[in-house]
Design a protein around this motif. Structure first.
Motif, PDB file in Angstrom:
ATOM      1  N   PRO A  30       4.246  19.570 -48.704  1.00 52.43           N
ATOM      2  CA  PRO A  30       5.579  19.881 -48.189  1.00 52.43           C
ATOM      3  C   PRO A  30       6.201  21.128 -48.800  1.00 52.43           C
ATOM      4  CG  PRO A  30       5.400  17.537 -48.674  1.00 52.43           C
ATOM      5  CD  PRO A  30       4.167  18.188 -49.223  1.00 52.43           C
ATOM      6  N   GLY A  31       6.005  21.326 -50.105  1.00 52.09           N
ATOM      7  CA  GLY A  31       6.581  22.506 -50.745  1.00 52.09           C
ATOM      8  C   GLY A  31       6.018  23.793 -50.178  1.00 52.09           C
ATOM      9  N   ASN A  32       4.716  23.820 -49.914  1.00 53.39           N
ATOM     10  CA  ASN A  32       4.094  25.001 -49.325  1.00 53.39           C
ATOM     11  C   ASN A  32       4.579  25.222 -47.891  1.00 53.39           C
ATOM     12  OD1 ASN A  32       2.612  25.860 -51.516  1.00 53.39           O
ATOM     13  ND2 ASN A  32       0.749  24.810 -50.908  1.00 53.39           N
ATOM     14  N   ALA A  33       4.697  24.149 -47.131  1.00 55.04           N
ATOM     15  CA  ALA A  33       5.173  24.281 -45.755  1.00 55.04           C
ATOM     16  C   ALA A  33       6.589  24.846 -45.732  1.00 55.04           C
ATOM     17  CB  ALA A  33       5.124  22.930 -45.045  1.00 55.04           C
ATOM     18  N   GLY A  34       7.442  24.332 -46.603  1.00 55.97           N
ATOM     19  CA  GLY A  34       8.812  24.838 -46.663  1.00 55.97           C
ATOM     20  C   GLY A  34       8.867  26.285 -47.086  1.00 55.97           C
TER      21      GLY A  34
ATOM     22  N   GLY B 117      -0.681  18.133 -40.092  1.00 55.62           N
ATOM     23  CA  GLY B 117      -0.052  18.644 -41.310  1.00 55.62           C
ATOM     24  C   GLY B 117       1.180  17.852 -41.692  1.00 55.62           C
ATOM     25  N   VAL B 118       2.016  18.497 -42.451  1.00 56.27           N
ATOM     26  CA  VAL B 118       3.183  17.861 -43.030  1.00 56.27           C
ATOM     27  C   VAL B 118       4.294  17.700 -41.997  1.00 56.27           C
ATOM     28  CG1 VAL B 118       4.246  20.040 -43.740  1.00 56.27           C
ATOM     29  CG2 VAL B 118       4.686  17.960 -45.064  1.00 56.27           C
ATOM     30  N   ASP B 119       5.130  16.711 -42.187  1.00 56.11           N
ATOM     31  CA  ASP B 119       6.356  16.552 -41.412  1.00 56.11           C
ATOM     32  C   ASP B 119       7.369  17.561 -41.963  1.00 56.11           C
ATOM     33  OD1 ASP B 119       8.755  15.844 -40.263  1.00 56.11           O
ATOM     34  OD2 ASP B 119       8.784  13.794 -41.043  1.00 56.11           O
ATOM     35  N   PRO B 120       7.790  18.555 -41.180  1.00 60.46           N
ATOM     36  CA  PRO B 120       8.676  19.585 -41.722  1.00 60.46           C
ATOM     37  C   PRO B 120      10.065  19.086 -42.077  1.00 60.46           C
ATOM     38  CG  PRO B 120       8.445  19.854 -39.350  1.00 60.46           C
ATOM     39  CD  PRO B 120       7.452  18.801 -39.767  1.00 60.46           C
ATOM     40  N   TYR B 121      10.400  17.872 -41.647  1.00 56.77           N
ATOM     41  CA  TYR B 121      11.747  17.374 -41.900  1.00 56.77           C
ATOM     42  C   TYR B 121      11.808  16.341 -43.017  1.00 56.77           C
ATOM     43  CZ  TYR B 121      12.720  20.096 -37.834  1.00 56.77           C
ATOM     44  OH  TYR B 121      12.828  21.159 -36.983  1.00 56.77           O
ATOM     45  N   ASN B 122      10.773  16.321 -43.867  1.00 60.06           N
ATOM     46  CA  ASN B 122      10.899  15.503 -45.069  1.00 60.06           C
ATOM     47  C   ASN B 122      11.683  16.295 -46.113  1.00 60.06           C
ATOM     48  OD1 ASN B 122       9.223  16.735 -47.238  1.00 60.06           O
ATOM     49  ND2 ASN B 122       7.510  16.285 -45.886  1.00 60.06           N
ATOM     50  N   GLY B 123      12.220  15.585 -47.087  1.00 62.87           N
ATOM     51  CA  GLY B 123      13.161  16.200 -48.018  1.00 62.87           C
ATOM     52  C   GLY B 123      12.606  17.377 -48.792  1.00 62.87           C
TER      53      GLY B 123
ATOM     54  N   ALA C  85      12.478  23.220 -49.864  1.00 63.70           N
ATOM     55  CA  ALA C  85      11.681  24.430 -50.091  1.00 63.70           C
ATOM     56  C   ALA C  85      11.991  25.509 -49.061  1.00 63.70           C
ATOM     57  CB  ALA C  85      10.196  24.096 -50.066  1.00 63.70           C
ATOM     58  N   SER C  86      12.404  25.106 -47.876  1.00 64.18           N
ATOM     59  CA  SER C  86      12.751  26.091 -46.845  1.00 64.18           C
ATOM     60  C   SER C  86      14.081  26.762 -47.132  1.00 64.18           C
ATOM     61  CB  SER C  86      12.804  25.426 -45.463  1.00 64.18           C
ATOM     62  OG  SER C  86      14.038  24.765 -45.238  1.00 64.18           O
ATOM     63  N   ALA C  87      14.897  26.173 -48.015  1.00 57.25           N
ATOM     64  CA  ALA C  87      16.192  26.743 -48.413  1.00 57.25           C
ATOM     65  C   ALA C  87      17.082  27.038 -47.200  1.00 57.25           C
ATOM     66  CB  ALA C  87      15.987  28.003 -49.244  1.00 57.25           C
TER      67      ALA C  87
END
Length: 248
Positions: free
Chosen positions: A109-113, A133-139, A144-146
């Protein structure tokens, strides 16, 4: 509260089409996009951040209740329930994009964000999360997307080969980042509309996916490091594309 707490889990988000945004930066960004349906705030958080909430429906809750809506160690006490945006790939490609980032099988998730934030910062028209891949809407991804997850279309596409075909048919050159790419980043014409493929953290792009690209591109490195992590590689490639477009 009980229904909102279920949104901490992927199944809850998928079933309802809702997610939780925590903290003033994410909540404010979601409000700007008109995605917020409800806000939960402690009294202290409301005193600190009430001005940014405008006319949003706010429910005052206890610190204990706010903690039940958070996946952080030290909750801020401000959480918004938001509607998941649903951008459509055909709409993105139909708008004539010049730069698209594609994260293939990104599971961290951190990399995706971080990739979402990079794509936004470099002026990409969209980022596509491709494959399983990852769910982009997890915390963790949201943090990480800021807030950049609200700044550009974030499209999820399961079928990677079909995606690459669609990108090409939309007039984008598809470039795969690989360690052994036959072309150097220095030698690629990035003034052309481009879709960059970035692989997963552990093993990069599969040979099958990389082979579908128009070219496999390596980042020239003069030091002793053998490779870069996906965020570093994406930052370099997207910056070079952005710079080419600024000069065009």
């Amino acid at each position: 509260m009980v229904a909102a707490a279920k949104l901490l889990r992927p199944t809850g988000r998928r079933r309802t089409g809702l997610f939780l945004a925590e903290g003033p930066n994410l909540v404010e960004a979601a409000l700007r996009r008109g995605l917020v349906t409800d806000v939960f705030a402690t009294e202290s958080a409301h005193d600190r951040f009430g001005a940014l909430l405008g006319s949003a429906p706010v429910h005052l809750v206890t610190d204990k209740a706010a903690k039940s809506l958070s996946d952080t160690v030290t909750p801020v006490g401000l959480v918004a329930v938001c509607t998941v945006p649903e951008p459509v790939l055909d709409d993105v490609l139909g708008a004539g994009p010049r730069l698209v980032a594609v994260a293939v099988e990104t599971s961290e998730p951190g990399n995706a964000g971080t990739l979402i934030r990079l794509a936004d910062a470099m002026g990409a028209d969209a980022i596509v999360l491709a494959g399983h891949g990852v769910d982009p809407y997890n915390g963790k991804c949201l943090r990480a997307s800021a807030g950049s997850i609200f700044g550009l279309p974030v499209v999820e596409v399961l079928d990677v080969p079909a995606l690459i075909t669609a990108l090409g048919e939309a007039g984008l050159q598809v470039l795969a980042t690989t360690l052994d790419g036959e072309r150097s980043l220095d030698d690629v014409d990035l003034r052309t509309p481009t879709a960059w493929l970035f692989g997963a953290e552990a093993h990069g792009l599969s040979p099958e996916v990389a082979a579908r690209a128009d070219a496999r591109v390596r980042i020239p490195m003069s030091g002793s490091a053998e490779s870069l992590n996906v965020a570093a590689a994406a930052a370099i490639c997207l910056y070079e594309s952005s710079r080419a477009h600024r000069r065009d």
